[in-house]
Design an enzyme around this catalytic site. Structure first.
Site, PDB file in Angstrom:
ATOM      1  N   ALA A 125     -52.187 -24.068  45.314  1.00  0.00           N
ATOM      2  CA  ALA A 125     -50.939 -23.414  44.916  1.00  0.00           C
ATOM      3  C   ALA A 125     -49.728 -24.257  45.343  1.00  0.00           C
ATOM      4  O   ALA A 125     -48.830 -24.529  44.540  1.00  0.00           O
ATOM      5  CB  ALA A 125     -50.873 -22.020  45.532  1.00  0.00           C
ATOM      6  N   CYS A 137     -43.500 -20.771  55.523  1.00  0.00           N
ATOM      7  CA  CYS A 137     -42.653 -20.300  54.405  1.00  0.00           C
ATOM      8  C   CYS A 137     -41.626 -19.248  54.834  1.00  0.00           C
ATOM      9  O   CYS A 137     -40.452 -19.323  54.461  1.00  0.00           O
ATOM     10  CB  CYS A 137     -43.538 -19.762  53.290  1.00  0.00           C
ATOM     11  N   GLY A 156     -48.854 -16.949  49.028  1.00  0.00           N
ATOM     12  CA  GLY A 156     -48.812 -17.544  50.373  1.00  0.00           C
ATOM     13  C   GLY A 156     -50.213 -17.748  50.928  1.00  0.00           C
ATOM     14  O   GLY A 156     -50.422 -18.543  51.843  1.00  0.00           O
ATOM     15  N   LYS A 185     -45.660 -17.619  64.562  1.00  0.00           N
ATOM     16  CA  LYS A 185     -45.118 -18.843  63.950  1.00  0.00           C
ATOM     17  C   LYS A 185     -43.614 -18.683  63.744  1.00  0.00           C
ATOM     18  O   LYS A 185     -42.836 -19.607  64.007  1.00  0.00           O
ATOM     19  CB  LYS A 185     -45.763 -19.086  62.575  1.00  0.00           C
ATOM     20  N   HIS A 211     -41.326 -14.452  48.622  1.00  0.00           N
ATOM     21  CA  HIS A 211     -41.337 -13.642  49.846  1.00  0.00           C
ATOM     22  C   HIS A 211     -39.968 -12.965  50.015  1.00  0.00           C
ATOM     23  O   HIS A 211     -38.928 -13.578  49.746  1.00  0.00           O
ATOM     24  CB  HIS A 211     -41.546 -14.519  51.086  1.00  0.00           C
TER      25      HIS A 211
HETATM   26  P1  A2P Z   1     -60.103 -28.042  45.785  1.00  0.00           P
HETATM   27  O1  A2P Z   1     -59.387 -27.490  44.586  1.00  0.00           O
HETATM   28  O2  A2P Z   1     -60.886 -29.275  45.444  1.00  0.00           O
HETATM   29  O3  A2P Z   1     -60.890 -27.035  46.556  1.00  0.00           O
HETATM   30  P2  A2P Z   1     -55.011 -23.319  48.108  1.00  0.00           P
HETATM   31  O4  A2P Z   1     -54.120 -23.346  49.330  1.00  0.00           O
HETATM   32  O5  A2P Z   1     -54.276 -22.927  46.869  1.00  0.00           O
HETATM   33  O6  A2P Z   1     -56.244 -22.532  48.334  1.00  0.00           O
HETATM   34  O7  A2P Z   1     -55.471 -24.838  47.880  1.00  0.00           O
HETATM   35  C1  A2P Z   1     -56.185 -25.577  48.849  1.00  0.00           C
HETATM   36  C2  A2P Z   1     -56.176 -27.029  48.496  1.00  0.00           C
HETATM   37  O8  A2P Z   1     -56.906 -27.736  49.523  1.00  0.00           O
HETATM   38  C3  A2P Z   1     -56.853 -27.363  47.175  1.00  0.00           C
HETATM   39  O9  A2P Z   1     -56.216 -28.447  46.544  1.00  0.00           O
HETATM   40  C4  A2P Z   1     -58.247 -27.751  47.637  1.00  0.00           C
HETATM   41  O10 A2P Z   1     -58.948 -28.612  46.750  1.00  0.00           O
HETATM   42  C5  A2P Z   1     -57.905 -28.516  48.904  1.00  0.00           C
HETATM   43  N1  A2P Z   1     -59.109 -28.659  49.730  1.00  0.00           N
HETATM   44  C6  A2P Z   1     -59.918 -27.686  50.165  1.00  0.00           C
HETATM   45  N2  A2P Z   1     -60.957 -28.210  50.868  1.00  0.00           N
HETATM   46  C7  A2P Z   1     -60.798 -29.553  50.851  1.00  0.00           C
HETATM   47  C8  A2P Z   1     -61.509 -30.657  51.394  1.00  0.00           C
HETATM   48  N3  A2P Z   1     -62.627 -30.483  52.091  1.00  0.00           N
HETATM   49  N4  A2P Z   1     -61.015 -31.904  51.191  1.00  0.00           N
HETATM   50  C9  A2P Z   1     -59.883 -32.104  50.491  1.00  0.00           C
HETATM   51  N5  A2P Z   1     -59.143 -31.094  49.950  1.00  0.00           N
HETATM   52  C10 A2P Z   1     -59.585 -29.834  50.125  1.00  0.00           C
END
Ligand code: A2P
Length: 344
Positions: free
Chosen positions: A16, A133, A164, A219, A248
């Site tokens: 997001a 945020c 969030g 926080k 928010h």
């Molecule tokens: P992915 O789409 O490949 O899971 P949000 O906060 O919206 O949940 O997004 C989390 C972000 O963190 C996404 O881009 C997700 O990628 C990334 N992410 C989650 N796990 C990993 C990981 N092990 N390595 C790199 N990026 C990650």
């Protein structure tokens, strides 16, 4: 001296906030040459449309950070802990939108309208932290009042959007709403929320601390004091998740150290950077997340009034897009500020 244009990586680019980071970099014409979206192995090879560009997502674990000079991180604190040292060792500046480094003394915690001077410490660790945020929109609204009258105490109740909690938060609200409207039981399985958020209100964000406050609430306490460089400000937050997708809101009740009053406060806020007033005593004369904040950059303030219960009290309503000023936009503004600083 940092040469422009630079190569930039966004870790968490499919999430997001990461998506909003890519959008802000393009919309603000940040001077990048190459832009690398990084995510997990699961997303490697996915194509992201970003302005006129098509970007191919790369697996963060395989990425060579020496290819970039700047990295924006928003994939969670655990991943920041893993990847920030690698990126810094490769000569990169990291702007981190997680709580991983925010409370470390040698890492600046920056809201460009509020404490731009603190960016000068970026060389200590080559990491700059982006605040939470809710903290960001609170300090943007407090700063003009604090400079003139000193904010001594703040009681704040937040009304925080599901985005969030990331893409899963948005999906949870959508699916649970559909279920309830179809007279099915909403499920909390694989959602970030312990009880259904659709048509509900949860006085709980992040984990509980020993003092009975949540981590999200603490926080706001720690970060507001660090950003305003005043450890004596008393802050009492209640952080609440509401079934809103984007934006928010917060009801802020503050006490100034010197008398100020709503008339003067309104004058100060009207000319404050990054802030818009919508403060009229009439129906719809106040900002709301869907009508004013979502998809916009500013922090909106309304319902500003003298607190009838305290001689130096003020009440106000503060609303902002949590993915933009609350996260992605603030990170890109930090990058712009850093670039001016590092190129000077
Ligand atoms: P992915 O789409 O490949 O899971 P949000 O906060 O919206 O949940 O997004 C989390 C972000 O963190 C996404 O881009 C997700 O990628 C990334 N992410 C989650 N796990 C990993 C990981 N092990 N390595 C790199 N990026 C990650």
């Amino acid at each position: 001296m940092v040469a422009k244009p630079l190569n930039v990586a966004v870790l968490g680019a499919t999430g997001a906030v990461g998506t909003a980071m890519l959008e802000s970099l393009v919309a603000r014409e940040f001077p990048f040459s190459e832009l690398y979206p990084l995510a997990s192995e699961r997303s490697a090879g996915r194509i992201l449309h970003c302005g006129a560009r098509q970007l191919v997502v790369q697996d963060a674990a395989q990425f060579d950070f020496s290819r970039v000079q700047l990295a924006l991180f928003s994939a969670g604190a655990e991943l920041s802990k893993r990847y920030a040292p690698r990126a810094v060792a490769a000569g990169c500046l990291v702007i981190d939108n997680t709580s991983c480094f925010r409370y470390e003394d040698d890492v600046p915690l920056v809201v460009p309208e509020v404490n731009p001077e603190s960016i000068s410490h970026w060389r200590r660790r080559h990491i700059i932290a982006n605040p939470n945020c809710s903290t960001i929109q609170l300090v943007v609204a407090l700063k003009p009042l604090h400079d003139v009258a000193g904010v001594g105490r703040v009681n704040v109740a937040t009304y925080q959007a599901v985005s969030g909690a990331g893409r899963n938060g948005v999906e949870a609200l959508r699916q649970q709403s559909e279920a309830i409207l179809a007279e099915r039981q909403p499920s909390v399985e694989n959602t970030p929320f312990p009880v259904p958020i659709a048509f509900n209100v949860l006085p709980h964000i992040d984990r509980f601390e020993d003092n009975g406050y949540t981590r999200e609430e603490m926080k706001m306490v720690w970060e507001t004091r660090k950003i305003l460089a005043d450890q004596s400000i008393a802050i009492n937050p209640s952080c609440v998740r509401v079934p809103v997708f984007y934006g928010h809101s917060m009801a802020v009740h503050l006490e100034t150290r010197k008398p100020l009053g709503a008339v003067k406060a309104r004058e100060l806020l009207r000319s404050a950077p990054g802030l818009r007033l919508l403060d009229e005593v009439r129906d719809a004369g106040y900002p709301t997340p869907t009508q004013q904040a979502a998809g916009r950059d500013e922090v909106w303030v309304g319902r500003l009034r003298d607190d009838i219960s305290h001689p130096r009290g003020l009440s106000m309503w503060v609303v902002s897009d949590n993915l933009r000023k609350g996260a992605a936009l603030n990170s890109v503004e930090i990058a712009e500020l850093w670039l001016r600083h590092a190129s000077a």
